[in-house]
Design a protein around this motif. Structure first.
Motif, PDB file in Angstrom:
ATOM      1  N   ILE A 298      25.454 -14.554 -22.318  1.00 31.88           N
ATOM      2  CA  ILE A 298      24.406 -15.131 -23.161  1.00 31.88           C
ATOM      3  C   ILE A 298      23.081 -14.657 -22.596  1.00 31.88           C
ATOM      4  CG2 ILE A 298      23.338 -17.252 -24.025  1.00 31.88           C
ATOM      5  CD1 ILE A 298      26.048 -18.632 -23.626  1.00 31.88           C
ATOM      6  N   ALA A 299      22.341 -13.899 -23.370  1.00 34.09           N
ATOM      7  CA  ALA A 299      21.182 -13.164 -22.865  1.00 34.09           C
ATOM      8  C   ALA A 299      20.111 -14.069 -22.266  1.00 34.09           C
ATOM      9  CB  ALA A 299      20.588 -12.308 -23.975  1.00 34.09           C
ATOM     10  N   LYS A 300      19.909 -15.242 -22.804  1.00 32.48           N
ATOM     11  CA  LYS A 300      18.815 -16.094 -22.333  1.00 32.48           C
ATOM     12  C   LYS A 300      19.203 -16.954 -21.129  1.00 32.48           C
ATOM     13  CE  LYS A 300      19.593 -20.056 -25.398  1.00 32.48           C
ATOM     14  NZ  LYS A 300      18.961 -20.963 -26.378  1.00 32.48           N
ATOM     15  N   GLU A 301      20.494 -16.921 -20.742  1.00 33.49           N
ATOM     16  CA  GLU A 301      20.916 -17.726 -19.599  1.00 33.49           C
ATOM     17  C   GLU A 301      20.494 -17.069 -18.287  1.00 33.49           C
ATOM     18  OE1 GLU A 301      25.040 -18.671 -19.575  1.00 33.49           O
ATOM     19  OE2 GLU A 301      24.817 -20.282 -21.064  1.00 33.49           O
ATOM     20  N   TYR A 302      20.174 -17.905 -17.312  1.00 30.91           N
ATOM     21  CA  TYR A 302      19.818 -17.429 -15.979  1.00 30.91           C
ATOM     22  C   TYR A 302      21.079 -17.445 -15.123  1.00 30.91           C
ATOM     23  CZ  TYR A 302      15.020 -18.003 -17.522  1.00 30.91           C
ATOM     24  OH  TYR A 302      13.847 -17.895 -18.219  1.00 30.91           O
ATOM     25  N   THR A 303      21.569 -16.260 -14.801  1.00 29.59           N
ATOM     26  CA  THR A 303      22.797 -16.138 -14.031  1.00 29.59           C
ATOM     27  C   THR A 303      22.528 -15.381 -12.746  1.00 29.59           C
ATOM     28  OG1 THR A 303      23.441 -14.039 -15.055  1.00 29.59           O
ATOM     29  CG2 THR A 303      24.098 -16.081 -16.192  1.00 29.59           C
ATOM     30  N   ARG A 304      23.522 -15.335 -11.890  1.00 28.54           N
ATOM     31  CA  ARG A 304      23.353 -14.712 -10.582  1.00 28.54           C
ATOM     32  C   ARG A 304      23.185 -13.199 -10.659  1.00 28.54           C
ATOM     33  NH1 ARG A 304      28.896 -15.759 -11.029  1.00 28.54           N
ATOM     34  NH2 ARG A 304      30.284 -13.999 -10.539  1.00 28.54           N
ATOM     35  N   PHE A 305      23.382 -12.612 -11.837  1.00 21.17           N
ATOM     36  CA  PHE A 305      23.333 -11.156 -11.967  1.00 21.17           C
ATOM     37  C   PHE A 305      21.918 -10.608 -12.137  1.00 21.17           C
ATOM     38  CE2 PHE A 305      27.277 -12.755 -14.027  1.00 21.17           C
ATOM     39  CZ  PHE A 305      28.149 -12.398 -13.012  1.00 21.17           C
ATOM     40  N   TYR A 306      20.955 -11.502 -12.359  1.00 23.86           N
ATOM     41  CA  TYR A 306      19.568 -11.093 -12.587  1.00 23.86           C
ATOM     42  C   TYR A 306      18.685 -11.818 -11.567  1.00 23.86           C
ATOM     43  CZ  TYR A 306      21.643  -9.755 -17.045  1.00 23.86           C
ATOM     44  OH  TYR A 306      22.448  -9.209 -18.014  1.00 23.86           O
ATOM     45  N   SER A 307      17.805 -11.094 -10.934  1.00 26.20           N
ATOM     46  CA  SER A 307      16.966 -11.691  -9.903  1.00 26.20           C
ATOM     47  C   SER A 307      15.864 -12.529 -10.532  1.00 26.20           C
ATOM     48  CB  SER A 307      16.344 -10.583  -9.037  1.00 26.20           C
ATOM     49  OG  SER A 307      15.467 -11.139  -8.096  1.00 26.20           O
ATOM     50  N   GLU A 308      15.986 -13.844 -10.384  1.00 25.47           N
ATOM     51  CA  GLU A 308      14.983 -14.794 -10.853  1.00 25.47           C
ATOM     52  C   GLU A 308      14.609 -14.554 -12.320  1.00 25.47           C
ATOM     53  OE1 GLU A 308      11.644 -14.856  -8.220  1.00 25.47           O
ATOM     54  OE2 GLU A 308      12.842 -15.412  -6.476  1.00 25.47           O
ATOM     55  N   SER A 309      15.544 -14.119 -13.109  1.00 27.86           N
ATOM     56  CA  SER A 309      15.267 -13.743 -14.492  1.00 27.86           C
ATOM     57  C   SER A 309      16.550 -13.833 -15.300  1.00 27.86           C
ATOM     58  CB  SER A 309      14.713 -12.308 -14.575  1.00 27.86           C
ATOM     59  OG  SER A 309      13.511 -12.179 -13.855  1.00 27.86           O
ATOM     60  N   ASN A 310      16.436 -13.457 -16.572  1.00 34.21           N
ATOM     61  CA  ASN A 310      17.612 -13.359 -17.423  1.00 34.21           C
ATOM     62  C   ASN A 310      17.648 -11.975 -18.065  1.00 34.21           C
ATOM     63  OD1 ASN A 310      15.792 -13.419 -19.586  1.00 34.21           O
ATOM     64  ND2 ASN A 310      16.139 -15.585 -20.010  1.00 34.21           N
ATOM     65  N   ALA A 311      18.622 -11.764 -18.955  1.00 32.95           N
ATOM     66  CA  ALA A 311      18.795 -10.432 -19.552  1.00 32.95           C
ATOM     67  C   ALA A 311      17.625 -10.050 -20.439  1.00 32.95           C
ATOM     68  CB  ALA A 311      20.098 -10.398 -20.346  1.00 32.95           C
ATOM     69  N   TRP A 312      16.995 -11.026 -21.071  1.00 38.24           N
ATOM     70  CA  TRP A 312      15.805 -10.740 -21.872  1.00 38.24           C
ATOM     71  C   TRP A 312      14.690 -10.181 -20.992  1.00 38.24           C
ATOM     72  CZ3 TRP A 312      14.717 -10.089 -26.769  1.00 38.24           C
ATOM     73  CH2 TRP A 312      15.524 -10.662 -27.761  1.00 38.24           C
ATOM     74  N   GLN A 313      14.447 -10.819 -19.891  1.00 36.40           N
ATOM     75  CA  GLN A 313      13.310 -10.448 -19.054  1.00 36.40           C
ATOM     76  C   GLN A 313      13.528  -9.126 -18.329  1.00 36.40           C
ATOM     77  OE1 GLN A 313      13.109 -14.133 -16.915  1.00 36.40           O
ATOM     78  NE2 GLN A 313      12.648 -15.216 -18.804  1.00 36.40           N
ATOM     79  N   TYR A 314      14.783  -8.780 -18.028  1.00 41.77           N
ATOM     80  CA  TYR A 314      15.033  -7.523 -17.339  1.00 41.77           C
ATOM     81  C   TYR A 314      15.304  -6.363 -18.289  1.00 41.77           C
ATOM     82  CZ  TYR A 314      14.712  -7.714 -12.302  1.00 41.77           C
ATOM     83  OH  TYR A 314      14.217  -7.728 -11.023  1.00 41.77           O
TER      84      TYR A 314
END
Length: 738
Positions: free
Chosen positions: A517-533
């Motif tokens: 889920i793109a807007k979720e904050y998961t451990r795969f993105y540093s202090e961000s989510n898929a939208w922000q990266y």
């Protein structure tokens, strides 16, 4: 010595004492409330000393020692981090007290404290003042680069005291070994060694008092000792009898190398006890730094914001070496440098984006020292720093982002050993840790189970840093390395999922991790989510546009980024602040995104969003930062964007054009050159740019180059009330502009 104290007569003749001085526009309280995590105390530009009040109680809100909502002060310590999420430093706490209060609380370790209120508190560049209301003691702070100076104005009291507390620690910090020696009745010397985020921090000091103390009590833990105290918790109480309005000046000189270095700091920078002279000298230095950019505006809040952001951009990195060139290195040895000052506190995951590019324009005299400091770290450890502080590698965050800083400085013509610098960049990109070996093997960092996996973020950021090394290799004629790192620079493509049109984590078996889920904050993105990266491919925006599905799809995705707001039920982490849709200005990965509209022929959209961010995410008030200030990155974004341009690719030598906030701005450059940003038809209604002229010629591209700024000239924005879009030439992906 590179730090030259301006004389009082020069200060008067050049700057005067009127409210027109730029230092009077600085509001150090911006960011001391809310998530900013800044400190309000006294410091010189890039100084070793950050002398600031400490509330004395721990917590996220008090990472910088002070929180505007609090109502007590437990002392004044000499080192602080600016705007980070790391609870460290707070060295050498000093607190004046008397018989008017003896209150104690558990929350601050039963240390003496006083209530205070903001009506009896003030701060400006290089100066802080507060009334300790329980004691009726007025405290004033100022600083030279390596010496903190305090002035206490006491009431009449036969039991006035000054506490010097080396055991004091807060948040992540813990004293491991401290030492106090009473040299005589006006002089102390010692050290404080501590661990925390910085694992081996060392501060040596000499402290001198303008009036001899009458007696003292020295403690090792709870035990009283005579002249010297050692251990993890030492404290000294100095006793005075004070007359009404009697003043005591305390000077504390620092070194990270040894006590001899602290004496060198004292003798070089603070030979007398004239507090007002030190204050005026430091204010003159700040005035000189702030006057490097002069703006024209009638809006006093905007003026305060701009000059406070300039001020905060100059609080890090900080001096590490003493006047003799000695410092504690990242290999835990004492080193001595010649010909430059050694700096540290490099928050590179944050500051490579805008702070360091800003330094290449307005800190050209210091920039070589910054680069030499990064290379000194390499010589000490075999790698460039990741996030270094006080002669320690903290390994916080990700990437090898000293690389773009070094590469950018090389292409902008700063003088240093290019072969050594290239060797350091390559070593950092081929290190045996931080998931780099498997990244080199697979072309991406595979998903793992640890909490801060950050695999997507690592892949994207490593690929960008690899692009920087490729350009460096090309310039130095290293053809094979150029080919190798150019290929690695394309690794971002390996995590792009065509189906969801996002960068997604992959397993080592090359399968996308589910669910997603793109807007979720998961451990795969540093202090961000898929939208922000999604937007972090600054080395190849055109390639990212193609992957997204073309210009129309890219523009629509940008629109969605700024309009897809979190739902009230969405769980947002502490670093998700300054939200405009999924855009998160409170954290660095989003900082370049608004400028990307220029790449799809929609500069009017960029102008709308940039102006919105400038006006909604920064305020001239304590809660004026929408996120951690992060050692100058948040403030540098503001400085660049208010001027009208920004380095989307920080190492390309190109600045993407936006929209100026002021009617006119003038950048003072070396060699008596000036770069003037001016406007035509400037008004509150004209919020778009119709045309741009560089040195009188119509500009048909959406960027200017570094040399076009530093050579001096004029950039004219013709303003209009109507959105005006046009196709603009944009920086080419495989080119560095000079």
């Amino acid at each position: 010595m590179k730090y030259l104290l301006l004389s009082l007569s020069l200060f008067i003749s050049v700057y005067g004492f009127t409210q027109k001085s730029l230092t009077s526009s600085v509001n150090p309280f911006i960011g001391t409330d809310g998530p900013g995590n800044t400190y309000p105390g006294a410091t010189a530009p890039y100084g070793m000393v950050q002398l600031s009040p400490d509330i004395g109680t721990p917590g996220w809100d008090r990472i910088a020692g002070y929180f505007y909502q609090d109502s007590i002060i437990s002392g004044f310590s000499h080192t602080h981090l600016t705007g980070t999420g790391a609870g460290d430093l707070y060295d050498i706490l000093v607190m004046p007290v008397n018989s008017k209060s003896s209150k104690r609380i558990e929350a601050n370790g039963y240390r003496p404290f006083s209530a205070f209120n903001h009506q009896q508190e003030s701060a400006s560049a290089g100066y802080y003042q507060v009334e300790l209301t329980d004691y009726e003691i007025n405290v004033e702070l100022t600083a030279t680069p390596r010496v903190g100076i305090q002035r206490y104005t006491f009431p009449k009291d036969s039991a006035s005291q000054v506490y010097v507390d080396l055991g004091y620690a807060l948040n992540w910090d813990r004293a491991t070994d401290t030492y106090i020696k009473v040299v005589n009745n006006t002089t102390l010397e010692g050290y404080r060694k501590s661990t925390g985020w910085a694992k081996d921090e060392r501060i040596y000091f000499v402290m001198q008092f303008s009036k001899p103390f009458e007696s003292y009590t020295l403690f090792e833990g709870k035990n009283k000792v005579d002249q010297e105290a050692t251990g993890a918790d030492t404290k000294l109480i100095l006793n005075y009898a004070t007359a009404e309005a009697e003043q005591l000046v305390v000077k504390t000189a620092l070194s990270t190398a040894n006590i001899e270095g602290a004496y060198a700091s004292l003798n070089t920078e603070a030979s007398h006890f004239d507090f007002d002279a030190y204050r005026k000298q430091t204010e003159a230095v700040w005035e000189d730094q702030l006057s490097k950019i002069k703006i024209t505006t009638e809006d006093q809040d905007q003026k305060a914001l701009f000059y406070t952001m300039m001020y905060q951009s100059m609080l890090a990195p900080t001096l590490l070496s003493d006047p003799e060139g000695a410092y504690k290195g990242a290999d835990d040895e004492v080193h001595t440098v010649q010909g430059f000052d050694r700096f540290d506190t490099f928050s590179l995951w944050d500051t490579f984006r805008a702070a360091h590019p800003l330094y290449t324009i307005i800190q050209q005299e210091r920039l070589p020292d910054f680069i030499q400091s990064l290379l000194a770290h390499y010589k000490e450890t075999g790698l460039l720093p990741v996030w270094s502080m006080q002669g320690n590698e903290t390994n916080m965050m990700l990437g090898y982002h000293a690389v773009p800083v070094v590469v950018d400085a090389y292409f902008k013509g700063f003088d240093f050993d290019a072969e050594l610098a290239y060797e350091a960049c390559k070593a950092s990109a081929t290190a045996a840790d931080r998931s780099i070996p498997i990244y080199s093997k697979l072309g991406y960092v595979p998903a793992a189970e640890e909490n801060e996996d950050w695999s997507v973020s690592k892949t994207l950021e490593y690929a960008y840093d690899d692009w920087c090394i490729a350009q460096f290799a090309k310039a130095l004629g290293k053809k094979e390395d150029y080919k190798y790192f150019s290929k690695r620079a394309e690794n971002w493509k390996k995590l792009h999922d065509k189906k969801t049109n996002f960068f997604r984590p992959k397993t080592e078996e090359n399968k996308f991790v589910e669910p997603f889920i793109a807007k979720e904050y998961t451990r795969f993105y540093s202090e961000s989510n898929a939208w922000q990266y999604y937007w972090f491919v600054p080395q190849d925006i055109q390639g990212l546009i193609k992957k997204t599905g073309g210009s129309t799809a890219f523009k629509q995705k940008l629109d969605s980024m700024f309009s897809l707001y979190p739902k009230p039920t969405d769980k947002l982490p502490i670093f998700s602040t300054g939200m405009i849709g999924q855009y998160n200005h409170g954290n660095e990965p989003s900082h370049h995104v608004a400028y990307l509209y220029n790449y799809v022929d929609k500069p009017s959209k960029a102008q709308e969003r940039i102006r919105e961010i400038l006006k909604t995410q920064y305020k001239n008030e304590p809660n004026g930062h929408c996120g951690n200030e992060d050692c100058g990155q948040m403030s540098s974004w503001y400085v660049f964007s208010a001027l009208g341009f920004y380095p989307v690719n920080p190492a390309q030598g190109a600045y993407i054009l936006g929209i100026p906030l002021f009617e006119k701005a003038e950048i003072k450059l070396p060699g008596n050159k000036k770069f003037i940003i001016s406007t035509q038809n400037f008004s509150d209604e004209n919020t778009y740019v119709k045309r741009i002229f560089l040195n009188g010629e119509l500009l048909k591209r959406g960027f200017i180059t570094h040399s076009e700024i530093t050579n001096g000239g004029q950039l004219l924005f013709e303003m209009t009330a109507d959105a005006t879009d046009q196709r603009l030439e944009m920086p080419k992906p495989d080119q560095v502009y000079k």
